[in-house]
Design an enzyme around this catalytic site. Structure first.
Site, PDB file in Angstrom:
ATOM      1  N   HIS B  34       0.824  -1.204   0.000  1.00  0.00           N
ATOM      2  CA  HIS B  34       0.000   0.000   0.000  1.00  0.00           C
ATOM      3  C   HIS B  34       0.861   1.258   0.000  1.00  0.00           C
ATOM      4  O   HIS B  34       0.579   2.220  -0.709  1.00  0.00           O
ATOM      5  CB  HIS B  34      -0.904  -0.045   1.241  1.00  0.00           C
ATOM      6  N   HIS B  85     -10.444   2.396  -1.328  1.00  0.00           N
ATOM      7  CA  HIS B  85     -10.667   1.919   0.036  1.00  0.00           C
ATOM      8  C   HIS B  85     -11.458   0.616  -0.040  1.00  0.00           C
ATOM      9  O   HIS B  85     -12.529   0.473   0.541  1.00  0.00           O
ATOM     10  CB  HIS B  85     -11.371   2.976   0.893  1.00  0.00           C
TER      11      HIS B  85
END
Lengths: 270, 747
Positions: B34, B85
């Site tokens: 990430h 998300h």
């Protein structure tokens, strides 16, 4: 002539204060945004707007906590001295919780702003353009320049916009209602989809007995200018917007008379 | 925790000792996929054009910034951030989606910009079972987005809702935020040079730190596994848009003072990795060190472990690097003027550390040193060598066999009821699209939403967010087509495309099949960005982006390749903007662009069998010429309505132009198509349908000719509530009122 002074109050969680300030300035107010904890800054106000938003996160009930802030005492005093006070969306919810609308029994909470429902079931937050039909225009400074039964398009954006009124007010609704939901030709209805939130009496706005305080769920600051009108609505405003998008020029919107009515009433208090 | 044994060995090698718990979590966050882009960075660098003469700030800080318009002596720019998300939204849909919005807007606010809108691309599963979790997820994700954006007071300026069974175990929630800023007022995400010569404090402000979102970055960098549900739930953050709204107003006040007094500051949001990532990156960016005392952090709970204070991803927080003489004024704005401690328990601003001249990242807790890292250790580039395994891509584009008229009628009547063709008003009516009062063309009225964010300036921001379902057939096309479509959507309203952002949603990169799909999609995005530049000899620069890998569960399959693209454009004068709906009868209906028998991933594949699996190819040269021609035609006011051809092909496009946003007051059309009727009506190759008034027809056709564009005169608009079609397979009539009911049952 000196411009009347307008205060747009910023509560923690207000979110429409800037466009409200811009719309009011366009219609001739000397407007400024004042924070909820700047108590001394509203003394010179000739008019007050409580703008839309989600003050205090709608905790307890929308508007409930803001209505207990010290600044509300000042607003109540201002209102009783005749200063026009407009509550839009969350501002309307605050006015209801503060007992400023409808003012049938002074100081009592007579109106609750409840979550939107359709046939009694929750529908959540709704963003849409609606049509309002004007009622009792001469009883409120905000509607004084509209004609009875005049129709105007306006956007709604709320999750808790359903007027629920106490018995003492329900008998007066026919006189105190300022705007009711209708179709684009002014045909009123209390049921979905015209009345999208289930409000009593299809109520979109109500004024107090004295006619200087109005709480409304739709957003006049988003219908203040022609450019803000969608092409997807029906009626004359759609054609005006089409012309604007063909290289025309921007102009006033459907809420012009509301702001001008408020401004002229504010002048009386200068 | 997701650090692998080899990661741990590398950390020991780097430090020459065991990492402390706090250090462990710093690496866990910073070395996660990430944060580190360890699988993707090389592919992105090799393929995506990022430079352009109008780029004010390229990739590297929290947002990319493109120049928008010069007005009243000021250069206005747009700051854009684009994030996913996905994992949080699958686990806790409301909180996950809401914090997706909350995170992406912070990236824009911390550049000094004011957010003028957000967009969301929502990808949901499909299930016939009414009890299936996919329905709960789709409902609650929508609730989460509206729960955040509406109270924050930023309009939702569009996006898309896409349905496909590959999203059953992994929904995708991508959000982009756009902010307005003057170029001279851009604030950077690192400590300014002044810190070399005067003392600088590190200030943390916002919500009090708690244990939410602990381990969020690393949880997003692994496949979702049922066994880890409890830990995963704790890794999702909790949103508070109300508090954020107050913070935003306080930030505006702070930035006004900063501008008046010309105070050099650094400003960064807290996202993945919490305090440690933000405070180390703000210092590292300037080649300095930092010293943090966790005892000075405003916490919501006592006895939080130091690694939790240091690395939890509690929402609604930012950090600042400011000269020490200015710190008191900053604290006063947040703590007194905006009274944060009275609004949320222990919220507020506090000095939590200082910038130091050593190359160290030092963290103390209760007097003890709990992390002491060389800055170089934190910024070490980590890379993972991934392998791509190519698979055959279908290229056999044969014409479909002719259909009977009954089959034509049946397909045309069902087309608009497909989940991906239906009106999405039932989704976006929950999103406030007009707060701020600047919206001039609303979601569903045109191919892009338009807002005029600068008082007194007619320039409008046109923005579109797009993806497609072609990736299973051809991942290269999925990337290229997404850029091409988003560009068309901006052009169809009269906008000039300015830049691209991307969010790349794929499966596990350790799987060579998934990594191939990722590489191919990125190659497609790169080629399309180079092909569709609007400034001569320049690409459309990619100025911001995000990569989301591991979108697969251990029991299920990966999502289809899902690159999501945002293109931002400028309409010089909103009064020339073109909307989608037919405004009158008697207008010429013209198609610009050519259709090919390529049906892989198209909507029509859901309704008939036997069509080929070639994805709709993007033909860069002719499409680029069409784009320029349509832009010129709108600029010269020759077009009465315009809509791009994408899902549903030519016929789907024309139905939407008949309906407009609501389907009220519809105009019909009489159309005649020559050639293979299935291809002509349903192929989804890039193109436009435009309505042209008879008085403008000659001029329009000459313009198309001068641009070397193929166009087809299909027919004209009518007052009838029907679309009348003449094809090589015969004639048939579609009644608009009957398909309106399947298109938007809520009407």
């Amino acid at each position: 002539m000196k411009k009347p002074k307008l205060i747009v109050l910023q509560f923690p969680g207000s979110n429409c204060e800037y466009e409200t300030h811009r719309a009011a300035s366009y219609y001739g107010f000397e407007s400024r945004i004042v924070r909820w904890n700047s108590l001394d800054e509203i003394d010179d106000a000739n008019a007050i707007i409580l703008p839309g938003g989600f003050s205090y996160q709608d905790r307890v009930r929308s508007g409930a906590i803001s209505s207990k802030l010290p600044i509300l005492k000042k607003i109540i005093m201002k209102a009783s001295s005749g200063v026009p006070v407009l509550g839009i969306c969350n501002g309307c919810q605050i006015l209801a919780e503060a007992g400023l609308i409808a003012g049938v029994n002074k100081g009592q909470v007579e109106i609750g702003m409840a979550p939107n429902t359709r046939d009694g079931l929750p529908v959540g937050f709704i963003c849409d353009w609606k049509y309002l039909v004007v009622k009792n225009p001469k009883r409120s400074v905000f509607t004084q320049y509209y004609d009875e039964n005049e129709v105007l398009p306006i956007p709604v954006n709320h999750g808790e916009g359903r007027f629920v009124v106490s018995k003492s007010v329900s008998n007066e609704l026919i006189n105190l209602a300022s705007f009711r939901y209708s179709d684009h030709q002014g045909v009123e209805s209390t049921s979905f989809p015209i009345n999208h939130n289930g409000a009593s009496y299809g109520l979109a706005a109500i004024s107090n007995v004295d006619g200087n305080v109005m709480g409304m769920m739709p957003h006049p600051e988003r219908a203040a200018r022609l450019r803000q009108i969608p092409v997807s609505i029906s009626g004359e405003w759609r054609e005006k917007k089409r012309q604007l998008l063909s290289g025309g020029s921007d102009g006033v919107g459907p809420s012009e008379k509301l702001f001008v009515g408020m401004r002229d009433a504010a002048r009386e208090t200068q | 925790m997701s650090l692998s044994q080899s990661d741990l060995a590398a950390i020991r090698e780097l430090l020459q000792r065991e990492p402390t718990p706090v250090e462990y979590y710093i690496f866990d966050a910073m070395w996660s996929e990430h944060c580190s882009y360890k699988s993707s960075k090389a592919v992105l660098k090799a393929n995506l054009p990022t430079q352009g003469s109008e780029v004010a700030l390229g990739i590297g800080e929290d947002s990319g910034i493109i120049r928008f318009v010069r007005h009243d002596g000021k250069q206005y720019c747009l700051a854009i951030s684009h994030e996913s998300h996905n994992h949080p939204s699958q686990i806790l849909p409301i909180e996950g989606a809401a914090t997706g919005v909350g995170g992406v807007v912070r990236d824009v606010y911390c550049m000094g910009a004011d957010v003028i809108g957000v967009l969301n691309s929502l990808h949901f599963g499909i299930s016939d079972d009414p009890q299936s979790v996919v329905h709960t997820i789709s409902k609650n994700v929508v609730l989460g987005v509206s729960d955040y954006a509406n109270p924050l007071g930023v309009p939702v300026l569009g996006g898309e809702t896409v349905y496909h069974p590959s999203y059953n175990d992994n929904c995708l929630v991508n959000v982009a935020a756009i902010g307005l800023i003057e170029e001279s007022k851009i604030i950077h995400s690192y400590v300014p040079d002044n810190a070399q010569t005067e003392p600088y404090d590190i200030i943390l402000f916002g919500k009090s730190t708690d244990a939410t979102g602990f381990g969020g970055a690393s949880f997003s960098s692994a496949t979702l596994d049922k066994e880890n549900d409890v830990q995963n739930v704790g890794a999702v953050q909790v949103h508070d848009p109300f508090l954020k709204r107050v913070l935003v107003e306080a930030i505006k006040t702070l930035l006004r003072v900063v501008d008046e007094k010309k105070v050099p500051i650094g400003f960064k949001d807290l996202g993945a990795g919490g305090i440690c990532c933000a405070t180390s990156e703000i210092a590292v960016g300037a080649g300095m060190g930092v010293e943090i005392d966790l005892d000075n952090v405003n916490v919501a709970l006592t006895d939080l472990k130091p690694e939790v204070i240091a690395c939890s991803e509690t929402q609604e927080r930012f950090c600042l690097a400011v000269p020490r003489w200015f710190s008191g004024e900053v604290l006063k704005i947040f703590n007194d003027e905006f009274a944060l401690p009275s609004i949320y328990p222990n919220a507020g601003a506090a000095v939590i550390g200082q910038v130091i001249h050593e190359n160290r990242y030092l963290v103390r807790h209760r007097g003890a040193v709990v992390a002491d890292l060389p800055v170089s250790a934190i910024t070490t580039e980590v890379t993972a060598n991934r392998v791509a395994a190519p698979r055959p891509i279908s290229a056999d584009a044969v014409d479909p066999a002719p259909w009977s008229i009954d089959q034509h009628r049946s397909v045309a009547e069902r087309l608009m009821g497909l989940p991906n063709m239906m009106s999405k008003r039932f989704v976006f009516r929950h999103f406030d699209n007009a707060v701020r009062g600047d919206t001039v063309v609303y979601p569903g009225e045109a191919d892009s939403v338009l807002v005029t964010p600068i008082e007194g300036c007619p320039a409008a921001v046109a923005v579109s967010m797009d993806s497609n379902l072609y990736g299973k057939s051809d991942p290269y096309v999925s990337g290229a087509y997404a850029v091409a479509e988003a560009v068309r959507n901006v052009i169809a309203v009269g906008g000039r495309p300015l830049c691209v952002t991307d969010c790349l949603n794929f499966g596990n990169p350790e799987n060579p099949d998934a990594f191939f799909e990722f590489c191919e999609s990125v190659r497609g995005i790169g080629d399309a960005s180079r092909a569709f530049g609007f400034i001569p000899n320049e690409p459309l620069p990619v100025i911001s982006g995000n990569v989301s890998l591991y979108n697969e569960s251990k029991t299920g399959s990966a999502v289809i390749p899902s690159p999501v693209i945002v293109v931002i454009g400028r309409v010089d004068d909103y009064r020339k903007a073109t909307v989608m709906s037919f405004p009158a009868s008697g207008l010429n209906v013209i198609r610009v662009g050519k259709m090919y028998p390529e049906f892989g991933g198209t909507q029509i594949q859901n309704l008939v069998t036997g069509l080929n699996d070639v994805a709709p190819q993007v033909r860069f040269d002719p499409e680029s010429r069409s784009n320029m021609a349509i832009f010129a035609a709108i600029d010269q006011s020759l077009v009465a309505a315009a809509h791009d051809i994408s899902g549903g092909g030519t016929l789907g496009c024309i139905f939407e132009m008949c309906f407009g946003l609501l389907g009220n007051d519809a105009f019909g059309a009489t159309l005649s198509v020559r050639g293979n009727a299935v291809t002509e009506l349903y192929a989804e190759n890039g193109g436009y349908i435009v309505a042209v008034h008879p008085d403008n027809l000659d001029q329009f056709e000459q313009l198309m000719m001068s641009h070397g564009v193929e166009w087809t005169h299909l027919g004209e608009t009518t007052d009838a509530q029907s679309v009348d079609l003449t094809t090589d397979d015969g004639q048939f009539v579609i009644n608009l009122s009957s398909i309106r009911d399947v298109w938007n049952p809520e009407l």
